[in-house]
Design an enzyme around this catalytic site. Structure first.
Site, short mmCIF file in Angstrom:
data_model
loop_
_atom_site.label_atom_id
_atom_site.label_comp_id
_atom_site.label_asym_id
_atom_site.label_seq_id
_atom_site.Cartn_x
_atom_site.Cartn_y
_atom_site.Cartn_z
N LYS A 1 -9.57 2.12 -1.52
CA LYS A 1 -9.67 1.50 -0.46
C LYS A 1 -10.99 1.89 0.15
O LYS A 1 -11.42 2.92 0.39
CB LYS A 1 -8.71 1.90 0.47
N ASN B 1 -7.18 6.14 -1.48
CA ASN B 1 -6.18 5.36 -1.26
C ASN B 1 -6.05 4.14 -2.07
O ASN B 1 -7.23 3.31 -2.01
CB ASN B 1 -5.92 4.98 0.40
N CYS C 1 -4.80 -3.11 2.67
CA CYS C 1 -4.42 -2.93 4.26
C CYS C 1 -5.75 -3.20 5.11
O CYS C 1 -5.95 -4.21 5.66
CB CYS C 1 -3.88 -1.47 4.55
N ASN D 1 0.45 -1.20 5.18
CA ASN D 1 1.23 -0.46 6.10
C ASN D 1 0.75 -0.38 7.65
O ASN D 1 -0.25 0.15 7.87
CB ASN D 1 1.37 1.23 5.85
N GLU E 1 -6.00 8.66 7.80
CA GLU E 1 -6.55 8.41 6.61
C GLU E 1 -7.98 9.03 6.58
O GLU E 1 -8.33 9.02 5.45
CB GLU E 1 -6.44 6.54 6.51
N GLU F 1 0.97 -1.20 0.13
CA GLU F 1 0.05 -0.16 -0.10
C GLU F 1 0.83 1.29 0.01
O GLU F 1 2.09 1.28 0.65
CB GLU F 1 -0.79 0.04 1.37
N1 CDT Z 1 -2.98 1.52 6.53
C1 CDT Z 1 -3.66 0.85 7.50
O1 CDT Z 1 -4.88 0.66 6.94
N2 CDT Z 1 -3.32 0.48 8.65
C2 CDT Z 1 -4.13 -0.02 9.48
C3 CDT Z 1 -3.70 0.26 11.08
C4 CDT Z 1 -4.42 -0.06 12.07
S1 CDT Z 1 -5.65 1.04 12.25
C5 CDT Z 1 -5.21 2.56 12.66
C6 CDT Z 1 -4.34 -1.61 9.45
O2 CDT Z 1 -5.61 -2.14 9.57
O3 CDT Z 1 -3.28 -2.38 9.56
#
Ligand code: CDT
Length: 310
Positions: free
Chosen positions: A126, A109, A171, A196, A145, A46
């Site tokens: 996304k 995204n 993600c 990420n 986000e 991502e």
């Molecule tokens: N990039 C992304 O969606 N990261 C989230 C982090 C946790 S929620 C703040 C994930 O679900 O991995």
């Protein structure tokens, strides 16, 4: 047998001041390695062109827009498209997309799927945007986000490519069981996912030690319960002081991890993925037509479940 050799191309951290050209150069190196190892499809993370910028709050829209791509391919990414085409390898790439729709500026995204001829054959925006929209200074870092992107509205429909039916997600989507089932009901045989994921989750730090477990738990469950391949690829390592998990992996329809990254840096793992193996599960324990009881799950797609409870 319908076999596709897939590469999961994990990236180590991308610094705030690392130019896109540098990230693209790193991806080309992984792509060349993948081609030499027989891959026809390579999955990148991502937001693979820049650092994970939602960790910083700003009200300056120009500063934010600088992290976005207005064209794809563009000057920075064209070498990746050209090298992939010359190698006959397709790829999944995550990036921040700025586009104009009906005269309105939109920020997504986004992930694209590019075929072996260098053509974008699928664009996914996304759907599940995690985090928050306002500055929360008590956090060690932000996860904005919900401020910088708007959610996509797609149904996880797969595209016929690389010999199978391939769906895209990004993600946080991977934590939601609905996405795998929706994709599977639409015929998907493989879901590609970049991520990420910080080790530290500020609202519930008592779960930090479970980040790696939850990462695999959701993707392995999604693969098994829907009888499909899942490829999950991290941007990993310590990025601008924030630790991101790695453990990128390729998961078989049985839920087994068949390839797993062992570092937090740029690393390629590969696996031969036979789309016909989906039937091992879908013709048996998760034969949807035979065993599923959708009439008993109406709340799953209700906007307001309380209005339907009887
Ligand atoms: N990039 C992304 O969606 N990261 C989230 C982090 C946790 S929620 C703040 C994930 O679900 O991995």
């Amino acid at each position: 047998m319908r076999e596709l050799v897939v590469g999961a191309a994990q990236l180590g951290p991308i610094a705030r001041d690392e130019p896109r050209e540098s990230a693209v150069g790193r991806m080309i190196a992984l792509l060349e390695d993948a081609a030499a190892r027989g891959c026809r499809l390579v999955v990148f993370p991502e937001l693979a062109l820049t650092t994970f910028f939602p960790r910083w709050y700003t009200e300056d829209q120009a500063e934010i827009d600088a992290w976005f791509e207005t064209d794809m391919p563009n000057a920075a990414t064209r070498p990746l498209f050209e090298r992939a085409k010359s190698l006959g390898v397709g790829f999944y790439l995550g990036y921040a997309e700025l586009t104009i729709e009906d005269g309105r500026t939109r920020h997504y995204n986004t992930a694209i799927l590019v075929n072996a001829g260098g053509r974008i054959i699928k664009r996914y925006r996304k759907v599940h945007l995690p985090g928050h929209a306002e500055n929360e200074p008590w956090r060690a870092f932000q996860h904005l986000e919900k401020r910088y992107f708007e959610p996509g509205e797609s149904f996880f429909e797969p595209v016929n490519a690389f010999g199978g039916e391939i769906a895209l997600a990004i993600c946080n989507d991977r934590r939601w069981p609905e996405i795998y089932r929706e994709a599977a009901l639409r015929g998907a045989e493989m879901v590609l996912l970049g991520y990420n994921t910080p080790v530290h989750y500020p609202p519930a730090p008592e779960h930090d030690h479970l980040q790696g477990f939850h990462n695999h738990l959701v993707m392995q469950a999604g693969a098994y319960q829907n009888g499909m391949w899942v490829v999950g690829v991290a941007k990993a390592g310590r990025e601008e002081g924030c630790d991101l998990i790695g453990e990128s992996c390729i998961i078989a329809p049985t839920g087994e991890i068949v390839a797993l990254c062992s570092t937090l840096g740029d690393e390629l793992i590969t696996a031969p993925c036979d789309f016909d193996r989906c039937a091992e599960i879908r013709s048996n324990v998760f034969n949807f037509a035979l065993h599923r009881r959708p009439q008993l799950y109406p709340l799953l797609s209700a906007d307001d479940p309380s209005s339907l409870q009887g």
